[in-house]
Design a protein around this motif. Structure first.
Motif, PDB file in Angstrom:
ATOM      1  N   GLN A 152      38.247  -7.669  59.925  1.00 32.38           N
ATOM      2  CA  GLN A 152      37.939  -8.792  60.483  1.00 32.38           C
ATOM      3  C   GLN A 152      37.364 -10.118  60.678  1.00 32.38           C
ATOM      4  OE1 GLN A 152      38.014  -5.106  63.629  1.00 32.38           O
ATOM      5  NE2 GLN A 152      39.071  -6.650  64.973  1.00 32.38           N
ATOM      6  N   SER A 153      37.622 -10.092  59.243  1.00 31.82           N
ATOM      7  CA  SER A 153      36.221 -11.058  59.392  1.00 31.82           C
ATOM      8  C   SER A 153      36.963 -12.260  57.621  1.00 31.82           C
ATOM      9  CB  SER A 153      34.998 -11.368  59.244  1.00 31.82           C
ATOM     10  OG  SER A 153      34.102 -12.449  58.849  1.00 31.82           O
ATOM     11  N   TYR A 154      36.300 -13.129  57.267  1.00 30.53           N
ATOM     12  CA  TYR A 154      36.825 -13.533  56.109  1.00 30.53           C
ATOM     13  C   TYR A 154      35.613 -13.618  55.210  1.00 30.53           C
ATOM     14  CZ  TYR A 154      41.281 -14.621  57.199  1.00 30.53           C
ATOM     15  OH  TYR A 154      42.956 -14.514  57.647  1.00 30.53           O
ATOM     16  N   LYS A 155      34.279 -13.177  55.730  1.00 30.88           N
ATOM     17  CA  LYS A 155      33.082 -13.116  55.537  1.00 30.88           C
ATOM     18  C   LYS A 155      32.322 -11.967  55.403  1.00 30.88           C
ATOM     19  CE  LYS A 155      32.827 -18.099  56.945  1.00 30.88           C
ATOM     20  NZ  LYS A 155      32.541 -19.182  57.731  1.00 30.88           N
ATOM     21  N   HIS A 156      32.462 -11.621  56.290  1.00 32.74           N
ATOM     22  CA  HIS A 156      31.583  -9.692  56.172  1.00 32.74           C
ATOM     23  C   HIS A 156      32.834  -8.712  55.174  1.00 32.74           C
ATOM     24  CE1 HIS A 156      31.105 -12.542  59.461  1.00 32.74           C
ATOM     25  NE2 HIS A 156      29.796 -12.028  59.203  1.00 32.74           N
ATOM     26  N   PHE A 157      32.178  -7.386  55.068  1.00 34.30           N
ATOM     27  CA  PHE A 157      33.158  -6.603  54.466  1.00 34.30           C
ATOM     28  C   PHE A 157      32.028  -5.134  55.093  1.00 34.30           C
ATOM     29  CE2 PHE A 157      29.336  -7.558  51.288  1.00 34.30           C
ATOM     30  CZ  PHE A 157      28.555  -5.827  51.208  1.00 34.30           C
ATOM     31  N   ARG A 158      33.140  -4.016  55.086  1.00 31.08           N
ATOM     32  CA  ARG A 158      32.461  -3.550  55.272  1.00 31.08           C
ATOM     33  C   ARG A 158      31.144  -2.294  55.282  1.00 31.08           C
ATOM     34  NH1 ARG A 158      36.470  -0.155  58.572  1.00 31.08           N
ATOM     35  NH2 ARG A 158      34.825   1.900  58.760  1.00 31.08           N
ATOM     36  N   HIS A 159      30.964  -1.845  55.395  1.00 31.09           N
ATOM     37  CA  HIS A 159      29.652  -1.092  54.286  1.00 31.09           C
ATOM     38  C   HIS A 159      28.529   0.185  55.490  1.00 31.09           C
ATOM     39  CE1 HIS A 159      25.891  -1.190  51.607  1.00 31.09           C
ATOM     40  NE2 HIS A 159      25.543  -0.374  52.934  1.00 31.09           N
ATOM     41  N   ASP A 160      29.408   1.156  54.876  1.00 36.66           N
ATOM     42  CA  ASP A 160      28.958   2.433  56.146  1.00 36.66           C
ATOM     43  C   ASP A 160      29.396   3.316  55.349  1.00 36.66           C
ATOM     44  OD1 ASP A 160      31.790   2.236  56.039  1.00 36.66           O
ATOM     45  OD2 ASP A 160      32.003   0.880  58.513  1.00 36.66           O
ATOM     46  N   VAL A 164      32.092   0.015  63.663  1.00 42.33           N
ATOM     47  CA  VAL A 164      32.154  -0.328  62.320  1.00 42.33           C
ATOM     48  C   VAL A 164      30.924  -0.687  61.302  1.00 42.33           C
ATOM     49  CG1 VAL A 164      34.648   0.335  61.953  1.00 42.33           C
ATOM     50  CG2 VAL A 164      33.366  -2.323  61.762  1.00 42.33           C
ATOM     51  N   GLY A 165      30.124  -0.537  60.616  1.00 41.74           N
ATOM     52  CA  GLY A 165      29.308  -1.725  60.108  1.00 41.74           C
ATOM     53  C   GLY A 165      29.203  -2.245  59.001  1.00 41.74           C
ATOM     54  N   ILE A 166      29.000  -3.967  59.366  1.00 35.61           N
ATOM     55  CA  ILE A 166      29.686  -4.468  58.351  1.00 35.61           C
ATOM     56  C   ILE A 166      29.086  -4.816  57.874  1.00 35.61           C
ATOM     57  CG2 ILE A 166      32.055  -4.725  59.647  1.00 35.61           C
ATOM     58  CD1 ILE A 166      30.839  -7.558  61.262  1.00 35.61           C
ATOM     59  N   VAL A 167      28.485  -5.858  56.719  1.00 37.64           N
ATOM     60  CA  VAL A 167      27.685  -6.693  56.329  1.00 37.64           C
ATOM     61  C   VAL A 167      28.244  -8.311  55.995  1.00 37.64           C
ATOM     62  CG1 VAL A 167      25.746  -7.498  53.995  1.00 37.64           C
ATOM     63  CG2 VAL A 167      26.061  -5.061  55.193  1.00 37.64           C
ATOM     64  N   GLU A 168      27.572  -9.147  56.460  1.00 39.06           N
ATOM     65  CA  GLU A 168      27.862 -10.464  55.909  1.00 39.06           C
ATOM     66  C   GLU A 168      27.292 -11.363  54.450  1.00 39.06           C
ATOM     67  OE1 GLU A 168      27.038 -15.349  57.471  1.00 39.06           O
ATOM     68  OE2 GLU A 168      25.893 -13.106  58.152  1.00 39.06           O
ATOM     69  N   MET A 169      28.517 -11.650  53.877  1.00 41.55           N
ATOM     70  CA  MET A 169      28.862 -12.177  52.322  1.00 41.55           C
ATOM     71  C   MET A 169      27.360 -13.007  51.853  1.00 41.55           C
ATOM     72  SD  MET A 169      32.443 -11.154  50.847  1.00 41.55           S
ATOM     73  CE  MET A 169      33.195 -12.640  51.724  1.00 41.55           C
ATOM     74  N   PRO A 170      27.054 -13.464  50.740  1.00 42.94           N
ATOM     75  CA  PRO A 170      26.345 -14.443  50.614  1.00 42.94           C
ATOM     76  C   PRO A 170      27.216 -15.662  50.605  1.00 42.94           C
ATOM     77  CG  PRO A 170      25.342 -12.912  49.750  1.00 42.94           C
ATOM     78  CD  PRO A 170      26.937 -12.331  50.097  1.00 42.94           C
ATOM     79  N   PRO A 171      26.744 -17.028  51.063  1.00 46.20           N
ATOM     80  CA  PRO A 171      28.246 -18.241  51.085  1.00 46.20           C
ATOM     81  C   PRO A 171      28.220 -18.187  49.779  1.00 46.20           C
ATOM     82  CG  PRO A 171      26.456 -18.477  52.719  1.00 46.20           C
ATOM     83  CD  PRO A 171      25.447 -17.206  51.590  1.00 46.20           C
TER      84      PRO A 171
END
Length: 303
Positions: free
Chosen positions: A125-133, A228-235
């Motif tokens: 649901q984002s172009y800058k975050h990925f699932r982490h759970d 859900v657990g999500i993490v922001e990617m480094p730019p």
């Protein structure tokens, strides 16, 4: 070393600039099979220098799933082009930008039959975050590059085709995430993902009549969209990567946001050929267009 990218495509105009941005700097050649796109996919790929091929439809597959045949033909074309290494991303994927400068050196270290496995980041649901759970969407590694060997063959099952040639047993070289990963955009535009999953469910039921319960169980995880657990990617991971010009989520399910324009008509074709009642036991009724069709056809609410 000659790195050949292979790509099956059907109506991927929305995401191809994203894919091409961090793939074309790595490959020596990109070979594509376009499975009848009706959008601008072919023109985008030709402008980028890709080689467009046809595929030999040697088998009629129920449920509209020729992906295995297409990949098999792509590997044949890649070998004919003199490829020594095959790069096997899908159109809704691209490499993180930090991998591009080291990619060819890393790939050159693969031995015949060996595969490069990379962290498969499910952008959610984002172009800058990925699932982490603790779900199947997290902490996945997948084989994206293989060093060819004449003994390698390609095998596939219905809706379970492999990504690369040969077995995955003991052949993976895992790259640490901080050196590079693959961003998977399928889940970023969530409505389109759910629409595709409904299409897959219907296709499987056409292929395997009477197996609605097992199909429903198989796809239950795709409906997990909350808590859900999500993490922001480094730019620096997505620096310079074009962002698809579509919303991450459209709660009104407006058809104008469906990037794969063939999916909803494909679902309706299943209904035309089998009747809406045939699919009653599947978990597809969160899609308003399908629910409305069922009610119109049967006069009652789906399951």
């Amino acid at each position: 070393m000659k790195i050949v990218g292979i790509l099956p495509v059907k109506n991927e105009e929305w995401i191809l600039p994203t894919f091409l941005s961090n793939v074309m700097p790595i490959v020596d050649e990109l070979i594509v099979i376009d499975d009848g796109s009706t959008d601008n996919s072919r023109q985008i790929l030709e402008d980028a220098g890709a080689i467009i091929k046809g595929y030999e439809d040697t088998e009629k597959l129920k449920g509209g799933w020729p992906c295995g045949l297409i990949r098999s033909n792509l590997f044949k074309y890649a070998r004919e082009a003199g490829g020594t290494h095959f790069l096997c991303l899908d159109a809704d994927e691209t490499f993180t930008t930090n991998f591009v400068p080291i990619a060819r050196d890393v790939i050159s270290q693969l031995k015949p039959g060996q595969k490069l496995a990379m962290h498969w980041l499910a952008l959610w649901q984002s172009y800058k975050h990925f699932r982490h759970d603790n779900t199947v969407w997290s902490n996945n590694y997948k084989d994206f590059v293989v060093c060819d060997d004449p003994s390698l063959d390609y095998e596939y099952n219905y809706m379970a085709e492999g990504r690369t040639l040969g077995s995955n047993e003991g052949t993976w070289l895992r790259l640490p995430t901080q050196q590079g990963a693959v961003m998977h955009y399928q889940f970023a535009a969530l409505n389109n993902f759910l629409l595709k999953q409904a299409w897959c469910q219907c296709g499987e039921l056409v292929q395997k009549p009477g197996h609605a319960a097992s199909i429903r169980n198989k796809y239950a995880i795709t409906l997990l969209t909350n808590n859900v657990g999500i993490v922001e990617m480094p730019p620096e991971w997505y620096a310079g990567v074009p962002v698809p010009n579509v919303p991450n989520f459209d709660p009104d399910w407006n058809e104008k946001w469906f990037m794969r324009k063939d999916l909803l008509p494909g679902l309706m074709k299943y209904f035309d050929e089998n009747g809406a009642e045939y699919f009653r036991e599947l978990d597809i009724w969160h899609i308003p267009q399908l629910r409305d069709r069922y009610i119109k056809e049967t006069g009652k609410e789906p399951r």
